[in-house]
Design an enzyme around this catalytic site. Structure first.
Site, PDB file in Angstrom:
ATOM      1  N   LYS A  95       0.850  -1.180   0.000  1.00 19.01           N
ATOM      2  CA  LYS A  95       0.000   0.000   0.000  1.00 19.01           C
ATOM      3  C   LYS A  95       0.887   1.232   0.000  1.00 19.01           C
ATOM      4  CE  LYS A  95      -3.562   2.237   2.716  1.00 19.01           C
ATOM      5  NZ  LYS A  95      -4.555   2.037   3.756  1.00 19.01           N
ATOM      6  N   LYS A 137      -2.214  -1.482  -3.796  1.00 17.03           N
ATOM      7  CA  LYS A 137      -3.072  -0.305  -3.760  1.00 17.03           C
ATOM      8  C   LYS A 137      -2.229   0.949  -3.871  1.00 17.03           C
ATOM      9  CE  LYS A 137      -5.852   2.047  -0.406  1.00 17.03           C
ATOM     10  NZ  LYS A 137      -6.269   2.099   0.959  1.00 17.03           N
ATOM     11  N   ARG A 151     -10.502  10.497   1.822  1.00 16.95           N
ATOM     12  CA  ARG A 151     -10.412  11.261   3.081  1.00 16.95           C
ATOM     13  C   ARG A 151     -11.710  12.024   3.317  1.00 16.95           C
ATOM     14  NH1 ARG A 151      -4.476  11.467   3.019  1.00 16.95           N
ATOM     15  NH2 ARG A 151      -4.147   9.217   2.976  1.00 16.95           N
ATOM     16  N   GLU A 189       7.279  -6.983   1.402  1.00 12.22           N
ATOM     17  CA  GLU A 189       6.051  -6.886   2.198  1.00 12.22           C
ATOM     18  C   GLU A 189       5.128  -8.089   1.928  1.00 12.22           C
ATOM     19  OE1 GLU A 189       5.052  -4.937   4.518  1.00 12.22           O
ATOM     20  OE2 GLU A 189       6.174  -3.073   4.402  1.00 12.22           O
ATOM     21  N   TYR A 243     -15.144   1.229  -6.899  1.00 12.84           N
ATOM     22  CA  TYR A 243     -16.409   1.905  -6.593  1.00 12.84           C
ATOM     23  C   TYR A 243     -17.427   1.691  -7.709  1.00 12.84           C
ATOM     24  CZ  TYR A 243     -13.515   3.778  -2.943  1.00 12.84           C
ATOM     25  OH  TYR A 243     -12.675   3.865  -1.855  1.00 12.84           O
ATOM     26  N   SER A 287      -9.950   5.775  -4.671  1.00 15.12           N
ATOM     27  CA  SER A 287     -10.839   6.923  -4.871  1.00 15.12           C
ATOM     28  C   SER A 287     -10.306   7.913  -5.911  1.00 15.12           C
ATOM     29  CB  SER A 287     -11.064   7.627  -3.534  1.00 15.12           C
ATOM     30  OG  SER A 287      -9.843   8.049  -2.960  1.00 15.12           O
ATOM     31  N   ARG A 292       1.241   9.804   5.699  1.00 10.18           N
ATOM     32  CA  ARG A 292       1.443   8.420   6.134  1.00 10.18           C
ATOM     33  C   ARG A 292       2.778   7.840   5.676  1.00 10.18           C
ATOM     34  NH1 ARG A 292      -3.613   7.987   7.890  1.00 10.18           N
ATOM     35  NH2 ARG A 292      -5.424   8.101   6.512  1.00 10.18           N
TER      36      ARG A 292
HETATM   37  C1  PBG Z   1      -7.085   3.105   5.372  1.00 13.32           C
HETATM   38  C2  PBG Z   1      -7.559   3.139   3.972  1.00 13.32           C
HETATM   39  C3  PBG Z   1      -7.422   4.183   3.058  1.00 13.32           C
HETATM   40  C4  PBG Z   1      -8.040   3.773   1.880  1.00 13.32           C
HETATM   41  C5  PBG Z   1      -8.537   2.493   2.103  1.00 13.32           C
HETATM   42  N1  PBG Z   1      -8.218   2.117   3.396  1.00 13.32           N
HETATM   43  C6  PBG Z   1      -6.848   5.540   3.246  1.00 13.32           C
HETATM   44  C7  PBG Z   1      -5.393   5.689   3.397  1.00 13.32           C
HETATM   45  O1  PBG Z   1      -4.636   4.737   3.416  1.00 13.32           O
HETATM   46  O2  PBG Z   1      -4.960   6.835   3.522  1.00 13.32           O
HETATM   47  C8  PBG Z   1      -8.138   4.558   0.623  1.00 13.32           C
HETATM   48  C9  PBG Z   1      -9.033   4.010  -0.425  1.00 13.32           C
HETATM   49  C10 PBG Z   1      -9.362   4.969  -1.511  1.00 13.32           C
HETATM   50  O3  PBG Z   1      -8.708   6.006  -1.664  1.00 13.32           O
HETATM   51  O4  PBG Z   1     -10.296   4.677  -2.250  1.00 13.32           O
HETATM   52  N2  PBG Z   1      -8.121   2.687   6.245  1.00 13.32           N
END
Ligand code: PBG
Length: 328
Positions: free
Chosen positions: A198, A250, A208, A235, A315, A276, A219
């Site tokens: 990730k 991701k 967010r 990982e 989505y 997203s 992060r």
């Molecule tokens: C963390 C999480 C995130 C997303 C899914 N799980 C946010 C992040 O890591 O900052 C993002 C998914 C998306 O952007 O569609 N709980």
């Protein structure tokens, strides 16, 4: 002076192209992420994710039913607590009556075993500072203190009936800790979808808004640095060794090389999350009339599958599943 071999022959007609199509999407490999917002009576559209809703409990059931009817393979639930239920340790995430566990119970009662019900296992939706774990004195995320909370959170989700948990916080050792906690509590059959690779990229902006995150800082101390591929393999190796049932990359489209490399390396199923920001870019361009929305939607998902993802979170899951049902 003329070619002996003519690849164009196999592209001549829709029937010919269908015959030789190498990658074909199917509803069952799509997972729909869903947002359940505490205290809502009516669903609310997320402005940076046009077409995606923050659900009320009632509209969540409806969306789940619709997805199942379309043949969607899984549902991934995110709980969005009210701001007074956010605190420094994200305690509402563990609460059996917290919004996420309430939503898991609602989904299970709505869909039973007809699809796979998954819960996001992370604290960022529940912490007042918006980080994926609890903070140490110096303000960094405390890895091992966070692991203890993840373990409890996994068991709380299992008690609510979840089929699969999705640890997404990128803490070291999270898969092993969650696996052991589930086993110890008698939930050997609850599976683990590991967000293994990730990246700390910029594609999560609209998410967010969806979870009303109040993230302070970023992060980068726990999610991966975008330039790194070999680190993703490391990982993934760790997660598989710790008991991951499925590993995930991701975001998806900007990381197709990572998906392909992981696919070569492991024998567990590989998933990808079309996040997203990926969704929002396509929707925004389509709204401007700059691209053909439906074609780009299908092309992007096909590319993710061609790269090696056997499962994709998107989505668009319900809409695409419906499109595919009419097509084949
Ligand atoms: C963390 C999480 C995130 C997303 C899914 N799980 C946010 C992040 O890591 O900052 C993002 C998914 C998306 O952007 O569609 N709980």
């Amino acid at each position: 002076m003329f070619p002996d071999v003519r690849p164009r022959r196999l592209r001549r007609s829709p029937a010919m192209r269908r015959l030789v199509e190498e990658t074909r999407l199917a509803p069952a490999e799509l997972i729909l992420p869903l947002f359940l917002k505490e205290g809502l009576t009516e669903p609310r559209e997320i402005s940076s994710l046009p077409g995606v809703l923050q659900h009320s409990r009632e509209s969540l059931r409806k969306a789940a039913h619709e997805a199942v009817t379309a043949g969607v393979g899984g549902l991934m639930l995110f709980g969005v607590p009210t701001s007074e239920h956010k605190d420094a340790s994200g305690s509402a995430g563990l609460d059996p009556d917290g919004i996420l566990n309430v939503g898991i119970r609602d989904l299970i009662s709505e869909v039973g075993d007809s699809t796979v019900v998954m819960g996001d296992l992370c604290l960022d939706e529940f912490t007042s500072h918006g980080h994926c774990g609890v903070l140490a004195a110096d303000g960094s995320v405390d890895n091992d203190a966070t692991l203890e909370i993840y373990a409890e959170m996994a068991v709380a989700q299992a008690e609510a009936g979840v089929h699969m948990v999705g640890p997404s916080g990128m803490m070291d050792g999270q898969i092993g800790v969650v696996r052991r906690a589930l086993d110890k509590a008698g939930y050997q059959d609850v599976s683990v979808l590991a967000y293994s690779a990730k990246y700390a990229g910029a594609f999560y902006g609209p998410f967010r808004e969806a979870v009303e995150s109040t993230l302070q800082g970023d992060r980068r101390q726990y999610q991966q640095d975008p330039p790194n591929l070999r680190e993703a393999l490391r990982e993934v190796d760790l997660d598989v060794a710790e008991g991951a049932d499925i590993v995930m990359v991701k975001p998806a489209l900007p990381y197709l090389d990572v998906i392909a490399a992981i696919r070569e390396r492991v024998t567990v199923p590989v998933a990808a999350y079309q996040v997203s920001g990926e969704y929002a870019m396509v929707e925004a361009a389509a709204r401007n009339g700059w691209i053909d929305r439906e074609r780009v939607m299908l092309e992007s998902l096909t590319s993710i599958k061609r790269a090696g993802a056997q499962i994709t979170l998107t989505y668009w899951a319900t809409e695409v599943a419906q499109l595919l049902r009419n097509r084949y």
